[in-house]
Design a protein around this motif. Structure first.
Motif, PDB file in Angstrom:
ATOM      1  N   MET A 125       0.870  -1.150   0.082  1.00 46.62           N
ATOM      2  CA  MET A 125      -0.077  -0.003  -0.203  1.00 46.62           C
ATOM      3  C   MET A 125       0.800   1.393   0.004  1.00 46.62           C
ATOM      4  O   MET A 125       0.562   2.281  -0.740  1.00 46.62           O
ATOM      5  CB  MET A 125      -0.926  -0.063   1.108  1.00 46.62           C
ATOM      6  N   ARG A 126       1.934   1.098   0.785  1.00 42.89           N
ATOM      7  CA  ARG A 126       2.883   2.377   0.980  1.00 42.89           C
ATOM      8  C   ARG A 126       3.479   2.628  -0.531  1.00 42.89           C
ATOM      9  O   ARG A 126       3.626   3.808  -0.855  1.00 42.89           O
ATOM     10  CB  ARG A 126       3.964   2.137   1.729  1.00 42.89           C
ATOM     11  N   SER A 127       4.068   1.582  -0.988  1.00 39.72           N
ATOM     12  CA  SER A 127       4.659   1.596  -2.440  1.00 39.72           C
ATOM     13  C   SER A 127       3.619   2.023  -3.361  1.00 39.72           C
ATOM     14  O   SER A 127       4.114   2.899  -4.181  1.00 39.72           O
ATOM     15  CB  SER A 127       5.100   0.191  -2.888  1.00 39.72           C
ATOM     16  N   CYS A 128       2.445   1.768  -3.423  1.00 39.15           N
ATOM     17  CA  CYS A 128       1.515   2.100  -4.358  1.00 39.15           C
ATOM     18  C   CYS A 128       1.273   3.655  -4.456  1.00 39.15           C
ATOM     19  O   CYS A 128       1.343   4.457  -5.280  1.00 39.15           O
ATOM     20  CB  CYS A 128       0.002   1.419  -4.123  1.00 39.15           C
ATOM     21  N   ILE A 129       0.964   4.272  -2.817  1.00 41.62           N
ATOM     22  CA  ILE A 129       0.787   5.598  -2.809  1.00 41.62           C
ATOM     23  C   ILE A 129       1.902   6.430  -3.262  1.00 41.62           C
ATOM     24  O   ILE A 129       1.770   7.327  -3.548  1.00 41.62           O
ATOM     25  CB  ILE A 129       0.392   5.955  -1.424  1.00 41.62           C
ATOM     26  N   ALA A 130       2.982   5.969  -2.612  1.00 39.93           N
ATOM     27  CA  ALA A 130       4.470   6.683  -3.134  1.00 39.93           C
ATOM     28  C   ALA A 130       4.476   6.720  -4.459  1.00 39.93           C
ATOM     29  O   ALA A 130       4.820   7.530  -5.212  1.00 39.93           O
ATOM     30  CB  ALA A 130       5.591   5.962  -2.449  1.00 39.93           C
ATOM     31  N   GLY A 131       4.334   5.284  -5.189  1.00 42.20           N
ATOM     32  CA  GLY A 131       4.502   5.528  -6.791  1.00 42.20           C
ATOM     33  C   GLY A 131       3.442   6.448  -7.588  1.00 42.20           C
ATOM     34  O   GLY A 131       3.810   7.112  -8.426  1.00 42.20           O
ATOM     35  N   VAL A 132       2.263   6.167  -7.197  1.00 45.99           N
ATOM     36  CA  VAL A 132       1.077   7.335  -7.745  1.00 45.99           C
ATOM     37  C   VAL A 132       1.689   8.847  -7.421  1.00 45.99           C
ATOM     38  O   VAL A 132       1.614   9.529  -8.537  1.00 45.99           O
ATOM     39  CB  VAL A 132      -0.159   7.077  -6.912  1.00 45.99           C
ATOM     40  N   LEU A 133       2.119   9.212  -6.347  1.00 46.81           N
ATOM     41  CA  LEU A 133       2.590  10.575  -6.017  1.00 46.81           C
ATOM     42  C   LEU A 133       3.961  10.935  -6.720  1.00 46.81           C
ATOM     43  O   LEU A 133       4.277  11.905  -6.382  1.00 46.81           O
ATOM     44  CB  LEU A 133       2.301  10.923  -4.683  1.00 46.81           C
ATOM     45  N   ASP A 134       4.692   9.776  -6.969  1.00 47.21           N
ATOM     46  CA  ASP A 134       6.181   9.963  -7.282  1.00 47.21           C
ATOM     47  C   ASP A 134       6.821  10.716  -6.107  1.00 47.21           C
ATOM     48  O   ASP A 134       7.597  11.566  -6.176  1.00 47.21           O
ATOM     49  CB  ASP A 134       6.080  11.037  -8.373  1.00 47.21           C
ATOM     50  N   ILE A 135       6.869  10.015  -5.085  1.00 47.86           N
ATOM     51  CA  ILE A 135       7.622  10.336  -3.803  1.00 47.86           C
ATOM     52  C   ILE A 135       8.116   9.243  -3.318  1.00 47.86           C
ATOM     53  O   ILE A 135       7.930   7.985  -3.715  1.00 47.86           O
ATOM     54  CB  ILE A 135       6.653  11.158  -2.595  1.00 47.86           C
ATOM     55  N   ASP A 136       9.119   9.400  -2.439  1.00 44.33           N
ATOM     56  CA  ASP A 136       9.659   8.220  -1.845  1.00 44.33           C
ATOM     57  C   ASP A 136       8.894   7.475  -0.743  1.00 44.33           C
ATOM     58  O   ASP A 136       8.303   8.393  -0.147  1.00 44.33           O
ATOM     59  CB  ASP A 136      11.120   8.775  -1.000  1.00 44.33           C
ATOM     60  N   VAL A 137       9.070   6.308  -0.613  1.00 43.98           N
ATOM     61  CA  VAL A 137       8.051   5.456   0.237  1.00 43.98           C
ATOM     62  C   VAL A 137       8.428   5.824   1.668  1.00 43.98           C
ATOM     63  O   VAL A 137       7.209   5.846   2.337  1.00 43.98           O
ATOM     64  CB  VAL A 137       8.361   4.006  -0.190  1.00 43.98           C
ATOM     65  N   SER A 138       9.587   6.345   1.976  1.00 38.80           N
ATOM     66  CA  SER A 138       9.632   6.725   3.291  1.00 38.80           C
ATOM     67  C   SER A 138       8.718   7.808   3.712  1.00 38.80           C
ATOM     68  O   SER A 138       8.777   8.220   5.082  1.00 38.80           O
ATOM     69  CB  SER A 138      11.314   7.150   3.583  1.00 38.80           C
ATOM     70  N   ARG A 139       8.232   8.589   2.776  1.00 39.90           N
ATOM     71  CA  ARG A 139       7.168   9.686   2.957  1.00 39.90           C
ATOM     72  C   ARG A 139       5.977   9.224   3.396  1.00 39.90           C
ATOM     73  O   ARG A 139       4.895   9.980   3.659  1.00 39.90           O
ATOM     74  CB  ARG A 139       7.157  10.833   1.963  1.00 39.90           C
ATOM     75  N   VAL A 140       5.609   7.956   3.230  1.00 40.46           N
ATOM     76  CA  VAL A 140       4.211   7.382   3.327  1.00 40.46           C
ATOM     77  C   VAL A 140       4.296   6.471   4.427  1.00 40.46           C
ATOM     78  O   VAL A 140       5.014   5.539   4.787  1.00 40.46           O
ATOM     79  CB  VAL A 140       3.704   6.821   2.039  1.00 40.46           C
ATOM     80  N   GLY A 141       3.242   6.784   5.538  1.00 40.95           N
ATOM     81  CA  GLY A 141       3.023   5.990   6.745  1.00 40.95           C
ATOM     82  C   GLY A 141       1.708   5.443   6.815  1.00 40.95           C
ATOM     83  O   GLY A 141       0.787   6.176   6.446  1.00 40.95           O
ATOM     84  N   ILE A 142       1.555   4.200   6.943  1.00 41.55           N
ATOM     85  CA  ILE A 142       0.105   3.459   7.140  1.00 41.55           C
ATOM     86  C   ILE A 142       0.215   2.607   8.417  1.00 41.55           C
ATOM     87  O   ILE A 142       0.701   1.799   9.050  1.00 41.55           O
ATOM     88  CB  ILE A 142      -0.109   2.423   5.865  1.00 41.55           C
ATOM     89  N   LYS A 143      -0.955   2.923   9.170  1.00 38.17           N
ATOM     90  CA  LYS A 143      -1.121   2.160  10.574  1.00 38.17           C
ATOM     91  C   LYS A 143      -2.411   1.174  10.239  1.00 38.17           C
ATOM     92  O   LYS A 143      -3.474   1.841   9.728  1.00 38.17           O
ATOM     93  CB  LYS A 143      -1.083   3.025  11.731  1.00 38.17           C
TER      94      LYS A 143
END
Ligand code: MG
Length: 170
Positions: A125-143
């Motif tokens: 899920m983090r990879s998907c969001i980061a990929g769609v937004l073209d940002i590093d996956v470290s900028r996306v947190g999911i709990k």
């Protein structure tokens, strides 16, 4: 350098979708959360694909930039959005905030779902969001949380998501 108040913006997004049995026994769509399809017998009632996580993140980004919300940009009575992949909404939100000069500093989301377990899917899920937004996956947190078996979410009748997004600019 602008003063700090002009350089940062926080936005909050929230979404909830009712979960119903999937076809052929009910009207629920396939359960997609954060762009990841989960194997489960219930799914969201929705006009689009019903991805509550992507809807909440989309709204957090739009809210941070004081843009119209997801329901205004992509009305659920517009036939063009029937069954639409919610990654399209998220991509559009990312493009719109960037067009205003903002950089997405980070996103944090809490998904409240009784079943199935999110933990095996959080990385995807983090990879998907980061990929769609073209940002590093470290900028996306999911709990992932449950609702302790109480109320509609705890009884497995709904999925609920809260998200925040921080935007920055020089
Ligand atoms: Mg929604």
């Amino acid at each position: 350098m602008r003063n700090l108040a002009e350089s940062v913006r926080i936005g909050h997004g929230y979404d909830l979708h009712r979960l119903e049995p999937q076809a052929p026994s009910g009207p629920g769509r396939p359960l997609v959360v954060g762009g990841v399809r989960l194997d489960f017998d219930r799914g969201p009632i929705a006009h689009s694909d019903g991805d509550a996580l992507l809807h909440a993140v989309t709204d957090a980004l739009l809210a941070a930039a004081s843009l119209p919300d997801i329901g205004q940009l992509f009305p659920d009575n517009d036939p063009r959005h029937e069954s639409q992949d919610s990654r399209d909404f998220l991509r559009e939100a990312g493009d719109r905030v960037r067009a205003l000069g903002w950089t997405i500093a980070n996103i944090d989301a809490t998904v409240i779902l009784e079943k199935p377990k999110l933990s095996p899917h959080k990385a995807a899920m983090r990879s998907c969001i980061a990929g769609v937004l073209d940002i590093d996956v470290s900028r996306v947190g999911i709990k992932g949380k449950t609702h302790e078996k109480v109320d509609a979410v705890g009884e497995g009748r709904a999925i609920e998501v809260h998200a925040v997004a921080l935007l920055v600019r020089d």
